[in-house]
Design a protein around this motif. Structure first.
Motif, PDB file in Angstrom:
ATOM      1  N   LEU A 158      16.914   2.347  -4.776  1.00 21.15           N
ATOM      2  CA  LEU A 158      17.521   1.395  -5.692  1.00 21.15           C
ATOM      3  C   LEU A 158      18.735   0.756  -5.037  1.00 21.15           C
ATOM      4  CD1 LEU A 158      17.857   0.146  -8.557  1.00 21.15           C
ATOM      5  CD2 LEU A 158      19.186   2.190  -9.159  1.00 21.15           C
ATOM      6  N   VAL A 159      18.696  -0.557  -4.881  1.00 16.58           N
ATOM      7  CA  VAL A 159      19.806  -1.308  -4.299  1.00 16.58           C
ATOM      8  C   VAL A 159      20.595  -1.946  -5.432  1.00 16.58           C
ATOM      9  CG1 VAL A 159      20.453  -3.184  -2.739  1.00 16.58           C
ATOM     10  CG2 VAL A 159      18.443  -1.770  -2.227  1.00 16.58           C
ATOM     11  N   THR A 160      21.896  -1.635  -5.519  1.00 12.18           N
ATOM     12  CA  THR A 160      22.683  -2.179  -6.624  1.00 12.18           C
ATOM     13  C   THR A 160      24.158  -2.243  -6.241  1.00 12.18           C
ATOM     14  OG1 THR A 160      23.285  -1.907  -8.964  1.00 12.18           O
ATOM     15  CG2 THR A 160      22.942   0.107  -7.700  1.00 12.18           C
ATOM     16  N   HIS A 161      24.870  -3.227  -6.839  1.00 14.51           N
ATOM     17  CA  HIS A 161      26.325  -3.284  -6.656  1.00 14.51           C
ATOM     18  C   HIS A 161      27.041  -2.563  -7.794  1.00 14.51           C
ATOM     19  CE1 HIS A 161      25.591  -6.793  -9.372  1.00 14.51           C
ATOM     20  NE2 HIS A 161      26.700  -6.339  -9.930  1.00 14.51           N
ATOM     21  N   ASP A 162      26.284  -2.095  -8.787  1.00 16.17           N
ATOM     22  CA  ASP A 162      26.872  -1.544 -10.008  1.00 16.17           C
ATOM     23  C   ASP A 162      26.772  -0.021 -10.004  1.00 16.17           C
ATOM     24  OD1 ASP A 162      27.648  -0.845 -12.563  1.00 16.17           O
ATOM     25  OD2 ASP A 162      26.627  -2.527 -13.520  1.00 16.17           O
ATOM     26  N   ALA A 190       0.818  -1.211   0.000  1.00  9.43           N
ATOM     27  CA  ALA A 190       0.000   0.000   0.000  1.00  9.43           C
ATOM     28  C   ALA A 190       0.849   1.257   0.000  1.00  9.43           C
ATOM     29  CB  ALA A 190      -0.930  -0.014   1.208  1.00  9.43           C
ATOM     30  N   LEU A 191       1.866   1.302   0.861  1.00 11.57           N
ATOM     31  CA  LEU A 191       2.724   2.474   0.956  1.00 11.57           C
ATOM     32  C   LEU A 191       4.114   2.216   0.359  1.00 11.57           C
ATOM     33  CD1 LEU A 191       3.063   5.388   1.997  1.00 11.57           C
ATOM     34  CD2 LEU A 191       3.888   4.405   4.153  1.00 11.57           C
ATOM     35  N   VAL A 192       4.613   0.997   0.573  1.00  7.30           N
ATOM     36  CA  VAL A 192       5.944   0.620   0.094  1.00  7.30           C
ATOM     37  C   VAL A 192       5.827  -0.650  -0.741  1.00  7.30           C
ATOM     38  CG1 VAL A 192       8.313   0.046   0.722  1.00  7.30           C
ATOM     39  CG2 VAL A 192       6.975   1.581   2.190  1.00  7.30           C
ATOM     40  N   GLY A 193       6.303  -0.590  -1.973  1.00  8.14           N
ATOM     41  CA  GLY A 193       6.329  -1.760  -2.836  1.00  8.14           C
ATOM     42  C   GLY A 193       7.747  -2.269  -2.993  1.00  8.14           C
ATOM     43  N   LEU A 194       7.903  -3.596  -3.056  1.00 10.79           N
ATOM     44  CA  LEU A 194       9.226  -4.211  -3.171  1.00 10.79           C
ATOM     45  C   LEU A 194       9.356  -4.945  -4.503  1.00 10.79           C
ATOM     46  CD1 LEU A 194      11.985  -5.141  -1.959  1.00 10.79           C
ATOM     47  CD2 LEU A 194      10.746  -7.137  -1.054  1.00 10.79           C
ATOM     48  N   ILE A 195      10.425  -4.644  -5.245  1.00 10.41           N
ATOM     49  CA  ILE A 195      10.791  -5.418  -6.438  1.00 10.41           C
ATOM     50  C   ILE A 195      12.005  -6.241  -6.054  1.00 10.41           C
ATOM     51  CG2 ILE A 195      11.440  -5.352  -8.866  1.00 10.41           C
ATOM     52  CD1 ILE A 195      10.311  -2.496  -8.967  1.00 10.41           C
ATOM     53  N   PRO A 196      11.843  -7.548  -5.812  1.00  8.69           N
ATOM     54  CA  PRO A 196      12.970  -8.363  -5.369  1.00  8.69           C
ATOM     55  C   PRO A 196      13.911  -8.698  -6.508  1.00  8.69           C
ATOM     56  CG  PRO A 196      10.991  -9.701  -5.530  1.00  8.69           C
ATOM     57  CD  PRO A 196      10.584  -8.295  -5.854  1.00  8.69           C
ATOM     58  N   PRO A 244      17.152  -5.139  -9.097  1.00  8.02           N
ATOM     59  CA  PRO A 244      16.042  -5.611  -9.935  1.00  8.02           C
ATOM     60  C   PRO A 244      16.463  -6.109 -11.312  1.00  8.02           C
ATOM     61  CG  PRO A 244      16.124  -3.214  -9.942  1.00  8.02           C
ATOM     62  CD  PRO A 244      17.148  -3.671  -8.943  1.00  8.02           C
ATOM     63  N   THR A 245      17.706  -5.846 -11.726  1.00  9.54           N
ATOM     64  CA  THR A 245      18.107  -6.220 -13.086  1.00  9.54           C
ATOM     65  C   THR A 245      19.423  -6.987 -13.127  1.00  9.54           C
ATOM     66  OG1 THR A 245      19.275  -4.114 -13.419  1.00  9.54           O
ATOM     67  CG2 THR A 245      16.955  -4.200 -14.058  1.00  9.54           C
ATOM     68  N   SER A 246      19.944  -7.429 -11.973  1.00 12.80           N
ATOM     69  CA  SER A 246      21.288  -8.005 -11.953  1.00 12.80           C
ATOM     70  C   SER A 246      21.383  -9.299 -12.744  1.00 12.80           C
ATOM     71  CB  SER A 246      21.738  -8.256 -10.506  1.00 12.80           C
ATOM     72  OG  SER A 246      20.882  -9.184  -9.878  1.00 12.80           O
TER      73      SER A 246
END
Length: 548
Positions: free
Chosen positions: A215-219, A95-101, A186-188
């Motif tokens: 956005l969580v990323t190692h790149d 509802a408030l926070v959506g997660l893209i694993p 989301p795209t690794s």
């Protein structure tokens, strides 16, 4: 600008056999409406733990030990949800926070159609009108760019490609128009062109609805292109944060500088490859075939039940000079991996010729084919699945020698120890098992095993695509030093042109089972002739302006 998320002095730990281990230590940052903030760092830096702590989805053994997680949008004031139970936080999720694993394979239920899984989110948050929910599901599938939404809604996850499954996860994340989307790598696992489309889609949704994105990323290449602000984590602590343009232009922390240096998309120039080995000693090389690999007119078809045969490789020809690196580049399904397996004779070609150092090997059988393994070895993409988890590292590395009956047991152990040292691993890994090693260490073991019987040619099938950019950079440096030391020829399979730019001297671009363009890497990058090559190049993060 309205603040959607405020993390203050967050501390998270995990239970271990030796007590609790701190994973996040005093992390603080904000995310405003319509803003993209990137959490950047290697595996183990604490970035995913931080993101999951925000919405109470820490894995078993994880615990928030202190700090605040304040969310806007729950009323007139921000609300600290750090101490909420998982059940209470379920009212916020979606509802408030959506997660893209990160992984669409494990994140979607394999036994339910994707339309049912999207509708479930609506049902859990009070949408009882079935016809209205069905219409919303179809609207979401169309919005995330899936063709024929009615058919897609009825399909199961295994019937969709990786990019399609990731779009379904985005549909689930945005179903209730949340104010914040957390996109965890989301795209690794996706090809560069698919990655670009997914990131473009997230950006479109952000621009359209004013949604904030964490956005969580190692790149850092991806982060630099997509985020307005960067938060760099190392060992659970923030080492640097600020506007993207400032951090990229003038990083103040040594770790940030290393991440920037290792990001292939942000690297300058091309590999300054030395002259091929056959040119280094003209006298001894006179009359010698200069090509380690020659493929001519390769064809490979696969039978598909109920359908016509599928031609995965269609009249593919290329040559690789001794002591150099040639890259086969293309998206999933382009035919590059099938071509690699033909070259190594793990598959039999239906037509065409393969010559290694002037000897035709496409028709070899039995003992002759086994002898071929001494000359050419294959390193796979996933070092964990390609290494026997029951064996010690010493046994894994020496196994190729045992298979061909070379050396005594003591000699094979000595060879394994020599190879472990050559790939820059500590000697004590010989007694350990693959599960006790990191991803980068496992890939070094896979390379050591490939070198055990002293091949002339090594085929690397997406050998660095599953690694963090810093680990990836160290593996590429290792490959280059081994090539110089041992005179190896590499056939490098990749979907990532940014990586190819730094490792290969020549390149062939594959699409639909055919080579659509080839040449020196520098020429192909500078003057692409085919539309597909231009699309691949356009998808390289960092080739556009840094996010402002």
């Amino acid at each position: 600008m309205t603040r959607i998320l405020s993390v203050e002095d967050l501390r998270v730990s995990y239970a271990t056999r030796d007590g609790r281990r701190t994973a996040v230590d005093g992390v603080s940052f904000d995310v405003a409406a319509g803003e993209v903030v990137a959490l950047v760092g290697e595996s183990g830096s604490g970035k995913s733990t931080t993101a999951h702590a925000v919405i109470g989805l820490l894995p078993e053994g994880g615990r928030v030990d202190g700090g605040a997680v304040r969310l806007g949008g729950l009323g007139d004031a921000e609300v600290d949800v750090a101490g909420w139970s998982s059940r209470r936080l379920s009212t916020v999720r979606g509802a408030l926070v959506g997660l893209i694993p990160q992984d669409p394979v494990t994140s979607l239920d394999p036994v339910r159609p994707v339309g049912v899984q999207i509708a479930e989110v609506l049902r859990l948050h009070g949408v009882r009108d079935r016809s209205g929910a069905r219409a919303r599901v179809l609207e979401l599938l169309e919005r995330v760019g899936l063709d024929d939404p009615v058919r897609r809604a009825k399909q199961y996850p295994h019937e969709l490609s990786g990019g399609m499954r990731q779009r379904v996860l985005i549909a689930i994340a945005v179903a209730l128009a949340p104010r914040l989307i957390i996109a965890d790598e989301p795209t690794s696992a996706l090809d560069a062109t698919v990655q670009k489309r997914i990131l473009d889609l997230i950006d479109d949704l952000r621009a359209e609805h004013g949604t904030a994105v964490l956005l969580v990323t190692h790149d850092l290449g991806v982060a630099a292109e997509r985020a307005q602000r960067l938060v760099v984590l190392n060992h659970g602590r923030i080492v640097e944060q600020g506007p993207t343009a400032d951090v990229v232009a003038a990083p103040t922390d040594l770790y940030t500088r290393q991440l920037l240096a290792d990001a292939p998309a942000l690297a300058d120039g091309f590999r300054a490859a030395p002259a091929p080995l056959y040119l280094r000693d003209a006298a001894s090389a006179a009359g010698e075939n200069p090509y380690a690999i020659v493929a001519a007119g390769l064809v490979k078809q696969f039978r598909v039940p109920g359908r016509e045969s599928f031609r995965a490789v269609d009249d593919v020809s290329f040559r690789v000079r001794r002591g150099t690196t040639h890259a086969l580049v293309g998206e999933s399904g382009s035919g590059k991996t099938t071509t690699a397996r033909l070259i190594t004779r793990h598959l039999q070609p239906d037509a065409g010729r393969i010559a290694l150092a002037g000897e035709h090997v496409d028709a070899l059988r039995g003992a002759d084919l086994r002898r071929l393994r001494r000359r050419i070895q294959l390193v796979y993409q996933n070092p964990f699945s390609s290494l026997d988890p029951r064996q010690s590292i010493g046994a894994i590395i020496s196994e190729p020698l045992a298979n061909i009956g070379e050396g005594s047991r003591a000699e094979r152990r000595a060879r394994a120890a020599e190879l472990v040292d050559r790939v820059a691993l500590p000697a004590d890994v010989l007694s350990r098992t693959p599960r006790e090693l990191s991803g980068g260490q496992r890939q070094r073991v896979a390379i050591a095993r490939a070198l055990a019987i002293s091949p002339d040619i090594v085929v690397l099938d997406e050998a660095v695509s599953a690694l963090d950019v810093t680990v990836q950079a160290r593996i590429l440096e290792l490959l280059e030093s081994l090539q110089q030391e041992l005179g190896l020829t590499y056939l490098f399979i990749s979907h990532d042109l940014a990586v190819v730019r730094g490792i290969s001297r020549t390149v062939s671009v594959m699409h639909g089972g055919r080579i659509v363009e080839e040449g020196t890497t520098e020429d192909v990058f500078a003057h692409p002739q085919h539309d597909h090559t231009r699309e691949l190049l356009a998808a390289v993060p960092g080739r556009t302006e840094v996010a402002a």
